[in-house]
Write a protein that holds these residues in place. Structure first.
Motif, PDB file in Angstrom:
ATOM      1  N   ALA A 182     -18.199  45.526 -28.016  1.00  0.00           N
ATOM      2  CA  ALA A 182     -17.400  46.739 -28.157  1.00  0.00           C
ATOM      3  C   ALA A 182     -18.282  47.974 -28.070  1.00  0.00           C
ATOM      4  O   ALA A 182     -19.520  47.879 -28.144  1.00  0.00           O
ATOM      5  CB  ALA A 182     -16.663  46.713 -29.498  1.00  0.00           C
ATOM      6  N   ASP A 183     -17.658  49.115 -27.923  1.00  0.00           N
ATOM      7  CA  ASP A 183     -18.358  50.389 -27.832  1.00  0.00           C
ATOM      8  C   ASP A 183     -19.261  50.595 -29.050  1.00  0.00           C
ATOM      9  O   ASP A 183     -18.828  50.435 -30.189  1.00  0.00           O
ATOM     10  CB  ASP A 183     -17.327  51.520 -27.761  1.00  0.00           C
ATOM     11  CG  ASP A 183     -17.973  52.847 -27.409  1.00  0.00           C
ATOM     12  OD1 ASP A 183     -18.185  53.099 -26.224  1.00  0.00           O
ATOM     13  OD2 ASP A 183     -18.251  53.628 -28.337  1.00  0.00           O
ATOM     14  N   MET A 230     -27.852  51.181 -26.512  1.00  0.00           N
ATOM     15  CA  MET A 230     -26.507  51.210 -27.096  1.00  0.00           C
ATOM     16  C   MET A 230     -25.488  51.210 -25.967  1.00  0.00           C
ATOM     17  O   MET A 230     -25.567  52.025 -25.050  1.00  0.00           O
ATOM     18  CB  MET A 230     -26.308  52.448 -27.976  1.00  0.00           C
ATOM     19  CG  MET A 230     -24.896  52.543 -28.568  1.00  0.00           C
ATOM     20  SD  MET A 230     -24.654  54.011 -29.606  1.00  0.00           S
ATOM     21  CE  MET A 230     -25.596  53.552 -31.063  1.00  0.00           C
ATOM     22  N   TRP A 231     -24.532  50.292 -26.051  1.00  0.00           N
ATOM     23  CA  TRP A 231     -23.531  50.152 -25.007  1.00  0.00           C
ATOM     24  C   TRP A 231     -22.368  51.104 -25.237  1.00  0.00           C
ATOM     25  O   TRP A 231     -21.904  51.296 -26.358  1.00  0.00           O
ATOM     26  CB  TRP A 231     -23.017  48.718 -24.951  1.00  0.00           C
ATOM     27  CG  TRP A 231     -24.052  47.765 -24.455  1.00  0.00           C
ATOM     28  CD1 TRP A 231     -24.894  47.003 -25.203  1.00  0.00           C
ATOM     29  CD2 TRP A 231     -24.373  47.509 -23.091  1.00  0.00           C
ATOM     30  NE1 TRP A 231     -25.718  46.273 -24.389  1.00  0.00           N
ATOM     31  CE2 TRP A 231     -25.426  46.566 -23.090  1.00  0.00           C
ATOM     32  CE3 TRP A 231     -23.886  47.980 -21.873  1.00  0.00           C
ATOM     33  CZ2 TRP A 231     -25.988  46.083 -21.915  1.00  0.00           C
ATOM     34  CZ3 TRP A 231     -24.439  47.507 -20.696  1.00  0.00           C
ATOM     35  CH2 TRP A 231     -25.480  46.564 -20.726  1.00  0.00           C
ATOM     36  N   ASN A 246     -15.506  50.431 -17.840  1.00  0.00           N
ATOM     37  CA  ASN A 246     -16.830  50.375 -17.230  1.00  0.00           C
ATOM     38  C   ASN A 246     -17.874  50.473 -18.335  1.00  0.00           C
ATOM     39  O   ASN A 246     -17.782  51.325 -19.210  1.00  0.00           O
ATOM     40  CB  ASN A 246     -17.015  51.546 -16.243  1.00  0.00           C
ATOM     41  CG  ASN A 246     -16.053  51.465 -15.076  1.00  0.00           C
ATOM     42  OD1 ASN A 246     -15.871  50.407 -14.489  1.00  0.00           O
ATOM     43  ND2 ASN A 246     -15.417  52.577 -14.759  1.00  0.00           N
ATOM     44  N   TRP A 247     -18.874  49.600 -18.260  1.00  0.00           N
ATOM     45  CA  TRP A 247     -19.925  49.584 -19.276  1.00  0.00           C
ATOM     46  C   TRP A 247     -21.140  50.354 -18.775  1.00  0.00           C
ATOM     47  O   TRP A 247     -21.528  50.249 -17.631  1.00  0.00           O
ATOM     48  CB  TRP A 247     -20.349  48.142 -19.584  1.00  0.00           C
ATOM     49  CG  TRP A 247     -19.348  47.361 -20.369  1.00  0.00           C
ATOM     50  CD1 TRP A 247     -18.348  46.594 -19.869  1.00  0.00           C
ATOM     51  CD2 TRP A 247     -19.253  47.274 -21.782  1.00  0.00           C
ATOM     52  NE1 TRP A 247     -17.626  46.028 -20.883  1.00  0.00           N
ATOM     53  CE2 TRP A 247     -18.172  46.423 -22.070  1.00  0.00           C
ATOM     54  CE3 TRP A 247     -19.976  47.823 -22.838  1.00  0.00           C
ATOM     55  CZ2 TRP A 247     -17.783  46.113 -23.376  1.00  0.00           C
ATOM     56  CZ3 TRP A 247     -19.602  47.506 -24.135  1.00  0.00           C
ATOM     57  CH2 TRP A 247     -18.512  46.664 -24.398  1.00  0.00           C
ATOM     58  N   ARG A 248     -21.720  51.128 -19.655  1.00  0.00           N
ATOM     59  CA  ARG A 248     -22.997  51.770 -19.393  1.00  0.00           C
ATOM     60  C   ARG A 248     -23.798  51.732 -20.686  1.00  0.00           C
ATOM     61  O   ARG A 248     -23.242  51.459 -21.756  1.00  0.00           O
ATOM     62  CB  ARG A 248     -22.805  53.224 -18.933  1.00  0.00           C
ATOM     63  CG  ARG A 248     -22.126  54.122 -19.947  1.00  0.00           C
ATOM     64  CD  ARG A 248     -21.928  55.530 -19.426  1.00  0.00           C
ATOM     65  NE  ARG A 248     -21.240  56.388 -20.387  1.00  0.00           N
ATOM     66  CZ  ARG A 248     -21.841  57.024 -21.378  1.00  0.00           C
ATOM     67  NH1 ARG A 248     -23.157  56.890 -21.548  1.00  0.00           N
ATOM     68  NH2 ARG A 248     -21.154  57.791 -22.214  1.00  0.00           N
ATOM     69  N   ASN A 287     -30.171  52.632 -38.689  1.00  0.00           N
ATOM     70  CA  ASN A 287     -29.100  53.525 -39.130  1.00  0.00           C
ATOM     71  C   ASN A 287     -28.069  53.804 -38.037  1.00  0.00           C
ATOM     72  O   ASN A 287     -26.998  54.356 -38.321  1.00  0.00           O
ATOM     73  CB  ASN A 287     -29.686  54.854 -39.611  1.00  0.00           C
ATOM     74  CG  ASN A 287     -30.551  54.692 -40.843  1.00  0.00           C
ATOM     75  OD1 ASN A 287     -30.368  53.738 -41.609  1.00  0.00           O
ATOM     76  ND2 ASN A 287     -31.489  55.583 -41.043  1.00  0.00           N
ATOM     77  N   LYS A 288     -28.395  53.458 -36.796  1.00  0.00           N
ATOM     78  CA  LYS A 288     -27.467  53.701 -35.691  1.00  0.00           C
ATOM     79  C   LYS A 288     -26.499  52.535 -35.470  1.00  0.00           C
ATOM     80  O   LYS A 288     -25.631  52.618 -34.602  1.00  0.00           O
ATOM     81  CB  LYS A 288     -28.251  53.984 -34.408  1.00  0.00           C
ATOM     82  CG  LYS A 288     -29.051  55.278 -34.483  1.00  0.00           C
ATOM     83  CD  LYS A 288     -29.939  55.477 -33.258  1.00  0.00           C
ATOM     84  CE  LYS A 288     -30.783  56.748 -33.412  1.00  0.00           C
ATOM     85  NZ  LYS A 288     -31.739  56.928 -32.309  1.00  0.00           N
ATOM     86  N   LEU A 289     -26.652  51.466 -36.244  1.00  0.00           N
ATOM     87  CA  LEU A 289     -25.748  50.331 -36.116  1.00  0.00           C
ATOM     88  C   LEU A 289     -24.345  50.726 -36.583  1.00  0.00           C
ATOM     89  O   LEU A 289     -24.176  51.375 -37.608  1.00  0.00           O
ATOM     90  CB  LEU A 289     -26.249  49.154 -36.967  1.00  0.00           C
ATOM     91  CG  LEU A 289     -27.523  48.477 -36.482  1.00  0.00           C
ATOM     92  CD1 LEU A 289     -28.057  47.560 -37.569  1.00  0.00           C
ATOM     93  CD2 LEU A 289     -27.270  47.687 -35.201  1.00  0.00           C
TER      94      LEU A 289
END
Length: 220
Positions: free
Chosen positions: A59-60, A80-81, A97-99, A110-112
């Motif tokens: 997921a995003d 990070m997707w 679309n994934w980037r 902390n970005k999780l």
């Protein structure tokens, strides 16, 4: 030059050659040891990367470890997707679309994400990511010294073997115990729970409006 002096000079030359050869062999041995240590770290970065894939839904906001080329070398890169439904021509597409966005090691844990399907495994993901960041940082410190075979470099690299071993043991244990998850089912259930809560909140708000209207219309 006297014969005795010639013999002494030749002996000194042979001694110097032996010393150079010994130094070269020692340097080669140390480089091989450093490379084995680096490969061992890389293998456990891969274990951690696999665990991160297992612990996070597709997921995003998902964070992965990808091996990417940088300055002619293949290196592990946190990313990070992101999901976008906008195509190149600005037309909305049906399938997402994934980037991905490259991330640094600073405050990576902390970005999780901890919501929208990520909450159930957040604590385990934090634990694994912390160990992966440790290995990535140790790898980053090793790379500039990889051709520096002096004793200081060796002490710097191999003075931390015990912490790396402990990290490896923990990652291997988690790899055996953390199960594969059917994220499609989990995310569908998560969306269903959200939809149920929204419907309940909407019904409650509607009931409150009706109740307020009836109260206002009631004779005094």
């Amino acid at each position: 030059m006297e014969e005795e002096d010639v013999e002494l000079f030749e002996n000194e030359m042979l001694s110097s050659e032996d010393s150079c050869r010994e130094a070269q062999e020692a340097g080669k041995s140390m480089l091989e040891k450093i490379m084995r240590h680096l490969r061992w770290i890389d293998a456990h970065i891969d274990v951690g990367a696999e665990l991160l894939e297992r612990l996070q839904p597709p997921a995003d906001g998902k964070i992965s470890i990808r091996w990417a080329r940088r300055s002619g070398r293949i290196v592990p890169q946190p990313v990070m997707w992101k999901i976008t439904k906008i195509g190149k021509q600005g037309i909305k597409k049906g399938a997402p679309n994934w980037r991905y966005e490259r991330l640094g090691l600073d405050r990576l844990v902390n970005k999780l994400r901890k919501t929208k399907g990520f909450e159930d495994t957040h604590e385990e993901t934090k634990l694994v990511m912390g160990m992966v960041v440790d290995l990535l940082e140790r790898r980053r410190q090793i790379m500039p010294r990889i051709y520096d075979n002096n004793r200081i470099a060796a002490t710097t690299i191999f003075g931390h073997e015990d912490p790396v071993t402990n990290i490896a043991l923990q990652l291997n244990r988690l790899n055996r115990t953390i199960p594969e998850r059917k994220w499609e089912v989990i995310l569908a259930q998560h969306e269903e729970r959200i939809a149920t809560k929204k419907a309940a909140a909407k019904a409650a708000a509607k009931a409150a409006v009706i109740a307020a209207a009836k109260k206002a219309m009631a004779p005094t």
